[in-house]
Design a protein around this motif. Structure first.
Motif, PDB file in Angstrom:
ATOM      1  N   SER A   1       0.827  -1.195   0.000  1.00 48.92           N
ATOM      2  CA  SER A   1       0.000   0.000   0.000  1.00 48.92           C
ATOM      3  C   SER A   1       0.864   1.248   0.000  1.00 48.92           C
ATOM      4  CB  SER A   1      -0.930   0.019   1.216  1.00 48.92           C
ATOM      5  OG  SER A   1      -1.763  -1.109   1.215  1.00 48.92           O
ATOM      6  N   VAL A   2       0.437   2.246  -0.782  1.00 50.03           N
ATOM      7  CA  VAL A   2       1.165   3.513  -0.799  1.00 50.03           C
ATOM      8  C   VAL A   2       1.023   4.181   0.561  1.00 50.03           C
ATOM      9  CG1 VAL A   2      -0.832   4.762  -1.722  1.00 50.03           C
ATOM     10  CG2 VAL A   2       1.469   5.700  -2.027  1.00 50.03           C
ATOM     11  N   GLN A   3       2.108   4.732   1.056  1.00 50.22           N
ATOM     12  CA  GLN A   3       2.122   5.402   2.351  1.00 50.22           C
ATOM     13  C   GLN A   3       2.342   6.901   2.151  1.00 50.22           C
ATOM     14  OE1 GLN A   3       1.499   3.567   5.164  1.00 50.22           O
ATOM     15  NE2 GLN A   3       1.253   1.837   3.745  1.00 50.22           N
ATOM     16  N   PHE A   4       1.700   7.693   2.995  1.00 58.34           N
ATOM     17  CA  PHE A   4       1.805   9.147   2.896  1.00 58.34           C
ATOM     18  C   PHE A   4       2.365   9.724   4.188  1.00 58.34           C
ATOM     19  CE2 PHE A   4      -1.528   7.956  -0.067  1.00 58.34           C
ATOM     20  CZ  PHE A   4      -1.232   8.722  -1.194  1.00 58.34           C
ATOM     21  N   THR A   5       3.141  10.785   4.030  1.00 62.81           N
ATOM     22  CA  THR A   5       3.614  11.558   5.171  1.00 62.81           C
ATOM     23  C   THR A   5       3.269  13.021   4.920  1.00 62.81           C
ATOM     24  OG1 THR A   5       5.803  11.851   4.156  1.00 62.81           O
ATOM     25  CG2 THR A   5       5.524   9.972   5.654  1.00 62.81           C
ATOM     26  N   SER A   6       3.352  13.813   5.966  1.00 64.95           N
ATOM     27  CA  SER A   6       3.049  15.240   5.843  1.00 64.95           C
ATOM     28  C   SER A   6       4.345  16.035   5.932  1.00 64.95           C
ATOM     29  CB  SER A   6       2.085  15.668   6.948  1.00 64.95           C
ATOM     30  OG  SER A   6       1.799  17.049   6.843  1.00 64.95           O
ATOM     31  N   HIS A   7       4.461  17.026   5.062  1.00 66.58           N
ATOM     32  CA  HIS A   7       5.647  17.888   5.068  1.00 66.58           C
ATOM     33  C   HIS A   7       5.209  19.332   5.235  1.00 66.58           C
ATOM     34  CE1 HIS A   7       9.722  19.251   3.937  1.00 66.58           C
ATOM     35  NE2 HIS A   7       9.079  20.244   3.343  1.00 66.58           N
ATOM     36  N   ILE A   8       5.768  20.012   6.207  1.00 70.54           N
ATOM     37  CA  ILE A   8       5.504  21.431   6.410  1.00 70.54           C
ATOM     38  C   ILE A   8       6.584  22.224   5.691  1.00 70.54           C
ATOM     39  CG2 ILE A   8       5.165  23.267   8.095  1.00 70.54           C
ATOM     40  CD1 ILE A   8       3.073  21.020   8.163  1.00 70.54           C
ATOM     41  N   VAL A   9       6.168  23.046   4.769  1.00 70.08           N
ATOM     42  CA  VAL A   9       7.109  23.808   3.956  1.00 70.08           C
ATOM     43  C   VAL A   9       7.898  24.761   4.852  1.00 70.08           C
ATOM     44  CG1 VAL A   9       7.361  25.415   2.030  1.00 70.08           C
ATOM     45  CG2 VAL A   9       5.598  23.633   1.953  1.00 70.08           C
ATOM     46  N   GLN A  10       9.224  24.693   4.726  1.00 73.89           N
ATOM     47  CA  GLN A  10      10.116  25.553   5.496  1.00 73.89           C
ATOM     48  C   GLN A  10      10.547  26.758   4.662  1.00 73.89           C
ATOM     49  OE1 GLN A  10      10.663  24.691   8.765  1.00 73.89           O
ATOM     50  NE2 GLN A  10       9.228  23.005   8.292  1.00 73.89           N
ATOM     51  N   ALA A  11      11.097  27.730   5.338  1.00 72.25           N
ATOM     52  CA  ALA A  11      11.577  28.935   4.652  1.00 72.25           C
ATOM     53  C   ALA A  11      12.634  28.552   3.611  1.00 72.25           C
ATOM     54  CB  ALA A  11      12.171  29.916   5.666  1.00 72.25           C
ATOM     55  N   GLY A  12      12.510  29.090   2.418  1.00 75.63           N
ATOM     56  CA  GLY A  12      13.458  28.819   1.348  1.00 75.63           C
ATOM     57  C   GLY A  12      13.146  27.584   0.526  1.00 75.63           C
ATOM     58  N   GLU A  13      12.149  26.797   0.919  1.00 68.63           N
ATOM     59  CA  GLU A  13      11.791  25.603   0.166  1.00 68.63           C
ATOM     60  C   GLU A  13      10.776  25.930  -0.921  1.00 68.63           C
ATOM     61  OE1 GLU A  13      12.346  21.816   3.209  1.00 68.63           O
ATOM     62  OE2 GLU A  13      10.387  22.791   3.085  1.00 68.63           O
ATOM     63  N   ASP A  14      10.829  25.169  -1.998  1.00 67.63           N
ATOM     64  CA  ASP A  14       9.810  25.241  -3.036  1.00 67.63           C
ATOM     65  C   ASP A  14       9.517  23.826  -3.501  1.00 67.63           C
ATOM     66  OD1 ASP A  14      11.951  24.489  -4.629  1.00 67.63           O
ATOM     67  OD2 ASP A  14      12.182  26.453  -5.579  1.00 67.63           O
ATOM     68  N   LEU A  15       8.624  23.672  -4.467  1.00 69.91           N
ATOM     69  CA  LEU A  15       8.243  22.333  -4.914  1.00 69.91           C
ATOM     70  C   LEU A  15       9.434  21.538  -5.445  1.00 69.91           C
ATOM     71  CD1 LEU A  15       4.777  22.896  -6.646  1.00 69.91           C
ATOM     72  CD2 LEU A  15       5.236  21.821  -4.444  1.00 69.91           C
ATOM     73  N   HIS A  16      10.311  22.218  -6.137  1.00 72.53           N
ATOM     74  CA  HIS A  16      11.468  21.519  -6.714  1.00 72.53           C
ATOM     75  C   HIS A  16      12.372  20.968  -5.614  1.00 72.53           C
ATOM     76  CE1 HIS A  16      10.748  22.609 -10.944  1.00 72.53           C
ATOM     77  NE2 HIS A  16      10.306  23.759 -10.467  1.00 72.53           N
ATOM     78  N   SER A  17      12.671  21.759  -4.608  1.00 72.16           N
ATOM     79  CA  SER A  17      13.569  21.289  -3.545  1.00 72.16           C
ATOM     80  C   SER A  17      12.899  20.216  -2.698  1.00 72.16           C
ATOM     81  CB  SER A  17      14.009  22.465  -2.668  1.00 72.16           C
ATOM     82  OG  SER A  17      12.894  23.059  -2.015  1.00 72.16           O
TER      83      SER A  17
END
Length: 324
Positions: free
Chosen positions: A99-115
């Motif tokens: 089964s696919v597993q998901f986690t949550s990520h809180i965007v930090q300062a300086g982050e974007d979708l690419h990083s």
């Protein structure tokens, strides 16, 4: 001589009488013997019956401990348990390790979708699709993103869909059981509106992340969508010849020209917020490069059987159906 004959007759009768009396005594003896046998049988039967009456009492007395031993047994009999296990394998399948597993990520300062995508070893388009992102610029510090453990997309279940038909229509290289396991489904039952994770592709998704596009897009033509977003491009909308194709939003004509086939034409519009819309397979074009257009303005006329329409932001393809 007559007297002699009479005497002879007289002498014979007593002997006959004697012979008749003999069998009567024998018969009486047989009857008496039979009665004796019957009495003996009756006595034996009464004794046997009395013995039988004692045995049930002994059995009854021994039943309580036997009952105590039987009480815990219903869990263990092999035959009753087999159908239960079979039903569990078919209808109550627990989530598989696949089964696919998901986690949550809180965007930090300086982050974007690419990083962020690089951090998790995923494609940018996977994050866009799984999080239903319509405005890339809205991914700012503090935003919560849903991160799958592999690249993929969500498929929204439609009327008449089954796992087997989805596998076939999506050209998946595995069977419906694998699709069920990938999504951690308890059984093969699905309903309209359910979201199924399709691995190795990206599409629309539901998510914990909500954004608002700075502009609203409209359908460039009212026809039915005959081919949906395929991760990298757009959608195909059914058209007939010479239907007006309208600008999906206010913008500026960034480019026009002929398709690679040299027959149909295209128009590219740029919009605020880094959005671009593409209109392909046109029969004619009514705008020129650098000119401004307003939402709903005709860009040209269509060719049958479809218009290919796309939306992207900062070079990332987005699903047009998320905006209609």
């Amino acid at each position: 001589m007559a007297r002699d004959y009479y005497d002879d007759m007289h002498d014979r009768n007593p002997s006959r009488r004697k012979r008749r009396r003999g069998p009567s005594k024998t018969l009486l003896g047989v009857i008496i013997l039979g009665i004796a046998v019957c009495v003996a049988v009756i006595i034996l039967w009464l004794q046997f019956s009395a013995a039988l009456e004692v045995k049930p009492a002994q059995v009854i007395e021994s039943q309580p401990p036997a009952a105590e031993e039987i009480v815990p047994q219903p869990v263990t009999p092999p035959k009753p348990s087999e159908p239960v296990h079979q039903a569990q394998r078919l209808d109550v399948r627990p989530p598989s390790s696949k089964s696919v597993q998901f986690t949550s990520h809180i965007v930090q300062a300086g982050e974007d979708l690419h990083s962020i995508a690089l951090q998790y070893g995923l494609k940018v388009q996977t994050l866009v699709s799984i999080n239903e992102i319509r405005n890339v610029q809205a991914v700012t510090e503090g935003a919560a993103l849903k991160i799958p453990d592999r690249d993929g997309r969500y498929y929204t279940v439609r009327e008449g869909d089954m796992l087997s038909t989805i596998v076939r229509t999506q050209n998946l290289p595995f069977g419906w059981v694998t699709l069920q396991e990938l999504n951690g489904l308890a059984n093969e039952q699905i309903k309209v509106g359910d979201k199924l994770f399709i691995p190795d592709t990206s599409s629309t998704a539901s998510s914990q992340y909500t954004d608002i596009a700075p502009i609203q897009f409209i359908r460039p033509t009212p026809g039915a969508i005959i081919a949906r977003f395929d991760q990298e491009s757009g959608v195909r909308i059914r058209t007939s010849n010479d239907e007006p194709i309208k600008a999906a939003a206010d913008g500026e004509v960034a480019d026009t020209g002929f398709e690679a086939n040299g027959q149909s034409r295209y128009v590219i519009l740029s919009h605020e917020g880094g959005y671009r819309t593409g209109y392909h397979n046109l029969g004619s074009v009514e705008v020129i490069g650098g000119s401004s257009v307003v939402q709903g303005e005709s860009l040209g006329l269509s060719l049958e059987p479809y218009l290919f329409f796309s939306i992207e932001q900062l070079g990332i393809p987005l699903d047009p159906e998320q905006f209609f």
